[in-house]
Enzyme design. Structure first.
Site, PDB file in Angstrom:
ATOM      1  N   CYS A   2      41.921  43.505  42.638  1.00 31.70           N
ATOM      2  CA  CYS A   2      41.938  44.913  42.242  1.00 31.70           C
ATOM      3  C   CYS A   2      42.779  45.671  43.258  1.00 31.70           C
ATOM      4  CB  CYS A   2      40.518  45.475  42.200  1.00 31.70           C
ATOM      5  SG  CYS A   2      40.449  47.230  41.799  1.00 31.70           S
ATOM      6  N   GLU A 127      45.286  46.935  35.955  1.00 32.55           N
ATOM      7  CA  GLU A 127      45.766  45.560  36.132  1.00 32.55           C
ATOM      8  C   GLU A 127      47.067  45.418  35.356  1.00 32.55           C
ATOM      9  OE1 GLU A 127      45.061  43.134  37.964  1.00 32.55           O
ATOM     10  OE2 GLU A 127      43.043  43.527  38.738  1.00 32.55           O
TER      11      GLU A 127
END
Length: 334
Positions: A2, A127
């Site tokens: 992340c 993402e």
């Protein structure tokens, strides 16, 4: 991993969105610790600061460990034992820590065994999926209710706005060797997601529901070996493609998380839906884009291959965009 998040709620609404019940069943809102340091952001990267929840007992030894406080901490854990005079001299990246090695690496093990567990708060995270033409960013978040974009009212007893994504984290506090102000930093725990999502190897460990949050934060009642069982992948996530505008961490506007139409240019397209969304986002720093739980695909709808034909993400998003403006069929003819 992340590497980018968003948290656009203002300090007061963030506190309201984190309401919980303490050990006695009383409904509480966490107290802000130095709320003036917090800055909302649509595009937050490592080394920036962000809001986290933690047990009050970390700051006050005689406090009830079920009580929660909000703090603004720097993203990228600096262990308490780090001896350099500048935290930026950390020789390795500590913005994420993998769940399968967090009890083995010295950067995280000591803090974790001492119960320094926190919950990292965000609207969602970004993402990127690799394509032949480059990387396509996606914004990923909890399913939302129809009330998520309603104007919050001061008299409301319960928060009906955006449901924050709650990610498991570890924090530590570092003091400069020469003395000075303590620096609080955190890392986001990640779990293996490759079996569920082809383009993400590790995703944040998401705590789904207040009971999971309670167990993770209450280090005095829930020992480490019990708490780590909460670190599991979740399928209770939805997402949509966003513009490559988000690629630069310098860009910090609502356009970062507004949906785009795949197959078009990687920019925010002026559809009826996106116009409404962008107008709403621009008019309120407290807001986030409007979504309906069943209008957007979950993990399995796009990234797990199936022998039966399925709609592409472009088809699904086009259908969704058509719901708030002209019928999708008309849009295609145009």
């Amino acid at each position: 991993m992340c590497g980018r998040t968003a948290c656009s709620l203002g300090a007061d609404n963030l506190r309201r969105a984190c309401a919980y019940r303490d050990r006695r069943g009383r409904r509480r809102q966490p107290e802000w610790i130095q709320a003036e340091r917090y800055r909302p952001s649509y595009n937050k990267g490592p080394q920036s600061s962000g809001p986290v929840l933690l047990s009050r007992r970390h700051l006050q030894q005689d406090a009830d460990s079920s009580e929660r406080v909000l703090m603004d901490m720097r993203w990228g854990l600096v262990p308490s034992w780090f001896k350099k005079d500048d935290p930026s001299k950390m020789p390795f990246n500590t913005s994420n820590c993998r769940s399968d090695t967090m009890l083995k690496k010295s950067s995280y093990k000591g803090a974790l065994l001492k119960g320094k567990r926190c919950v990292v708060l965000a609207d969602g995270f970004y993402e990127w999926q690799q394509h032949s033409g480059g990387k396509q960013p996606y914004f990923i978040y909890f399913p939302q209710t129809k009330d998520a974009t309603a104007e919050p009212k001061e008299g409301d007893k319960e928060w009906k706005g955006w449901r924050l994504l709650t990610m498991a984290g570890i924090f530590d506090c570092w003091e400069p060797p020469a003395g000075g102000e303590m620096l609080y930093t955190y890392t986001i725990i990640t779990v293996d997601a490759s079996k569920d999502v082809s383009f993400i190897h590790h995703m944040p460990a998401i705590l789904d529901g207040d009971e999971a949050i309670r167990k993770w934060l209450d280090f005095a009642e829930v020992p480490t070996q019990e708490a780590v069982k909460l670190i599991q992948p979740t399928e209770n996530i939805i997402f949509h493609p966003v513009s490559t505008f988000v690629n630069s961490v310098r860009n910090n506007t609502p356009e970062c998380l507004a949906p785009i139409e795949l197959g078009a240019k990687k920019e925010v397209k002026a559809t009826p839906s996106s116009k409404v969304m962008l107008s709403w986002l621009k008019n309120s720093q407290e807001g986030s884009p409007q979504k309906k739980e069943n209008d957007l695909p979950r993990w399995t709808s796009q990234f797990i291959h199936s022998p039966s034909p399925k709609k592409t993400s472009a088809d699904i998003l086009q259908q969704w965009l058509g719901k708030e403006g002209e019928p999708a069929a008309k849009k295609r003819k145009a």
